[in-house]
Enzyme design. Structure first.
Site, PDB file in Angstrom:
ATOM      1  CB  SER A 129      65.055  63.256  28.189  1.00 17.62           C
ATOM      2  OG  SER A 129      64.977  63.472  26.795  1.00 17.62           O
ATOM      3  CE1 TYR A 154      60.104  61.774  28.169  1.00 18.19           C
ATOM      4  CE2 TYR A 154      61.430  62.968  26.573  1.00 18.19           C
ATOM      5  CZ  TYR A 154      61.283  61.915  27.461  1.00 18.19           C
ATOM      6  OH  TYR A 154      62.306  61.014  27.638  1.00 18.19           O
TER       7      TYR A 154
HETATM    8  N1  LIG Z   1      65.067  55.599  24.397  1.00 17.57           N
HETATM    9  C1  LIG Z   1      65.517  56.856  24.301  1.00 17.57           C
HETATM   10  O1  LIG Z   1      66.059  57.269  23.265  1.00 17.57           O
HETATM   11  C2  LIG Z   1      65.412  57.801  25.468  1.00 17.57           C
HETATM   12  C3  LIG Z   1      65.910  59.106  25.307  1.00 17.57           C
HETATM   13  C4  LIG Z   1      65.821  59.996  26.373  1.00 17.57           C
HETATM   14  C5  LIG Z   1      65.288  59.583  27.579  1.00 17.57           C
HETATM   15  N2  LIG Z   1      64.793  58.313  27.703  1.00 17.57           N
HETATM   16  C6  LIG Z   1      64.230  57.922  29.009  1.00 17.57           C
HETATM   17  O2  LIG Z   1      64.790  56.680  29.387  1.00 17.57           O
HETATM   18  C7  LIG Z   1      63.840  55.917  30.123  1.00 17.57           C
HETATM   19  C8  LIG Z   1      63.640  54.565  29.468  1.00 17.57           C
HETATM   20  O3  LIG Z   1      63.173  54.768  28.136  1.00 17.57           O
HETATM   21  P1  LIG Z   1      62.828  53.576  27.150  1.00 17.57           P
HETATM   22  O4  LIG Z   1      63.284  53.978  25.809  1.00 17.57           O
HETATM   23  O5  LIG Z   1      63.277  52.294  27.735  1.00 17.57           O
HETATM   24  O6  LIG Z   1      61.220  53.673  27.174  1.00 17.57           O
HETATM   25  P2  LIG Z   1      60.130  52.516  27.255  1.00 17.57           P
HETATM   26  O7  LIG Z   1      58.813  53.172  27.009  1.00 17.57           O
HETATM   27  O8  LIG Z   1      60.518  51.378  26.369  1.00 17.57           O
HETATM   28  O9  LIG Z   1      60.228  52.023  28.753  1.00 17.57           O
HETATM   29  C9  LIG Z   1      59.573  52.655  29.827  1.00 17.57           C
HETATM   30  C10 LIG Z   1      58.811  51.580  30.613  1.00 17.57           C
HETATM   31  O10 LIG Z   1      58.232  52.209  31.741  1.00 17.57           O
HETATM   32  C11 LIG Z   1      56.955  51.628  31.969  1.00 17.57           C
HETATM   33  N3  LIG Z   1      56.154  52.584  32.712  1.00 17.57           N
HETATM   34  C12 LIG Z   1      55.698  53.800  32.297  1.00 17.57           C
HETATM   35  N4  LIG Z   1      54.968  54.380  33.257  1.00 17.57           N
HETATM   36  C13 LIG Z   1      54.966  53.519  34.323  1.00 17.57           C
HETATM   37  C14 LIG Z   1      54.378  53.556  35.614  1.00 17.57           C
HETATM   38  N5  LIG Z   1      53.634  54.598  35.993  1.00 17.57           N
HETATM   39  N6  LIG Z   1      54.568  52.502  36.444  1.00 17.57           N
HETATM   40  C15 LIG Z   1      55.315  51.447  36.048  1.00 17.57           C
HETATM   41  N7  LIG Z   1      55.912  51.355  34.834  1.00 17.57           N
HETATM   42  C16 LIG Z   1      55.733  52.386  33.982  1.00 17.57           C
HETATM   43  C17 LIG Z   1      56.410  51.342  30.577  1.00 17.57           C
HETATM   44  O11 LIG Z   1      55.422  50.321  30.573  1.00 17.57           O
HETATM   45  C18 LIG Z   1      57.667  50.946  29.799  1.00 17.57           C
HETATM   46  O12 LIG Z   1      57.820  49.534  29.756  1.00 17.57           O
HETATM   47  C19 LIG Z   1      62.586  56.782  30.167  1.00 17.57           C
HETATM   48  O13 LIG Z   1      62.610  57.526  31.362  1.00 17.57           O
HETATM   49  C20 LIG Z   1      62.736  57.707  28.997  1.00 17.57           C
HETATM   50  O14 LIG Z   1      62.019  58.914  29.187  1.00 17.57           O
HETATM   51  C21 LIG Z   1      64.855  57.412  26.687  1.00 17.57           C
END
Ligand SMILES: NC(=O)c1ccc[n+]([C@@H]2O[C@H](COP(=O)([O-])OP(=O)(O)OC[C@H]3O[C@@H](n4cnc5c(N)ncnc54)[C@H](O)[C@@H]3O)[C@@H](O)[C@H]2O)c1
Length: 332
Positions: A129, A154
């Site tokens: 991130s 985080y």
């Molecule tokens: N969306 C953004 O702007 C952004 C920015 C920086 C980093 N990220 C990272 O990108 C990745 C995806 O983000 P996103 O926006 O799709 O988030 P999101 O919350 O929509 O998707 C994450 C998914 O992981 C699942 N999950 C969480 N813990 C779990 C576990 N222990 N076992 C199984 N499933 C689990 C959740 O149910 C969720 O559906 C994440 O690692 C997030 O930290 C996203």
């Protein structure tokens, strides 16, 4: 190609799985469908993947922080690559729910590294991130900057994921690519993120909280551009050639920023939502929130150089696409 996608019911995971299915790959998705935000949205994303993928898409509801359950769900399956996008996301939620981050982002990340090692997965692409940059005031953020001053738990877990990955690249020569995402937005997005919260409030005629009195800048990245970058990484594992990689490792481990390379004022983003909604926002200026950073801006030179990544969607194009999707999804 057979690809394991974790967090497949999540925003980015669903969109990556869809692109892989559309190009003819086989996708196995896993997710624990936790209730951090509406589980109905996660189920709707999975329904879309089932519709697009048919027999090429399989889904298992499993918590990857439970190693026995993970192995139990996936049996003896082997994969050509893994895209590990499941995590406990969100900066603000980590203040009240620290343990969720340790489980999913630390224990879970270790489990996915172990899983990849034991299955000899060809390559693991994982989500880091932009929050690892903390309050870094050197803009744009470069993968060569120091990132050991996190402002939230985080961010600390994401930096730890990068460190654990470096150790696994060293110990087991496992090819790994870590991606520092910068504020991803677009259709099928996340209800806890500003674009969704603002769009909902504006359409309902409610005020929006504008943090740091609007003095915030974000490098907003459209989901299709992110997916293109993730898939390019998946298709190009880092070689184990002893040469210095993006992020500084001499092991088969790369780190990339993946952003739009434009830092936009929050106020401009709100103007574009207002235009797309055809309604004025009621702006409620608020102080900065704990753990938040005032500005993000991605230096994407490394991923441009290595993989030819070029984001193509400006927020002027992407925000109306999100608002259209939001209205269709909610039948507004
Ligand atoms: N969306 C953004 O702007 C952004 C920015 C920086 C980093 N990220 C990272 O990108 C990745 C995806 O983000 P996103 O926006 O799709 O988030 P999101 O919350 O929509 O998707 C994450 C998914 O992981 C699942 N999950 C969480 N813990 C779990 C576990 N222990 N076992 C199984 N499933 C689990 C959740 O149910 C969720 O559906 C994440 O690692 C997030 O930290 C996203």
């Amino acid at each position: 190609m057979k690809v394991l996608v974790t967090g497949a019911a999540g925003f980015i995971g669903m969109n990556v799985a869809r692109r892989l299915l559309e190009r003819g790959d086989e996708v196995v998705g896993i997710d624990n469908l936790n209730d951090y935000y509406a589980v109905s949205l996660k189920n709707d994303r999975l329904a879309e993947l089932n519709r697009i993928g048919g027999d090429a898409f399989a889904f298992h509801k499993v918590d990857f922080a439970d190693y026995d359950a993970l192995n139990g769900a996936l049996g003896s399956l082997d994969f050509d690559g893994t895209v590990h996008l499941g995590a406990q996301a969100g900066v603000r939620y980590s203040i009240d729910n620290p343990h969720a981050y340790v489980q999913s982002n630390l224990v879970g990340h270790l489990n996915m590294l172990e899983f990849a090692r034991n299955r000899r997965s060809a390559h693991l692409v994982y989500a880091s991130s932009s929050s690892v940059y903390g309050g870094n005031s050197n803009l744009p953020f470069s993968v060569d900057d120091r990132v050991d001053r996190p402002l939230s738990l985080y961010a600390a877990t994401k930096k730890s994921d990068e460190l654990m990955s470096e150790a696994y690249a060293n110990l087991y020569r496992l090819p790994l690519t870590g991606l520092r995402f910068f504020t991803v937005y677009g259709p099928w997005g996340r209800p806890d993120m500003a674009l969704w919260i603002f769009t909902k409030a504006i359409l309902e005629g409610r005020p929006i909280a504008v943090f740091n009195h609007g003095n915030m800048q974000r490098d907003f990245t459209y989901i299709d551009d992110i997916v293109t970058g993730v898939v390019a990484c998946l298709d190009n594992p880092p070689p184990d050639d002893g040469l210095v990689k993006a992020g500084g490792s001499i092991l088969p481990h790369r780190l990339y920023n993946i952003g739009n390379h434009r830092s936009e004022q929050l106020g401009h983003m709100i103007d574009l939502i207002e235009q797309a909604c055809g309604m004025k926002a009621i702006r409620d200026p608020q102080p900065m929130q704990d753990g938040d950073v005032p500005a993000t801006y991605a230096d994407i030179a490394a991923i441009q150089r290595d993989l030819g990544f070029e984001p193509t969607t400006s927020i002027a194009d992407g925000i109306p696409r999100f608002v259209d999707w939001y209205r269709n999804y909610h039948r507004l």
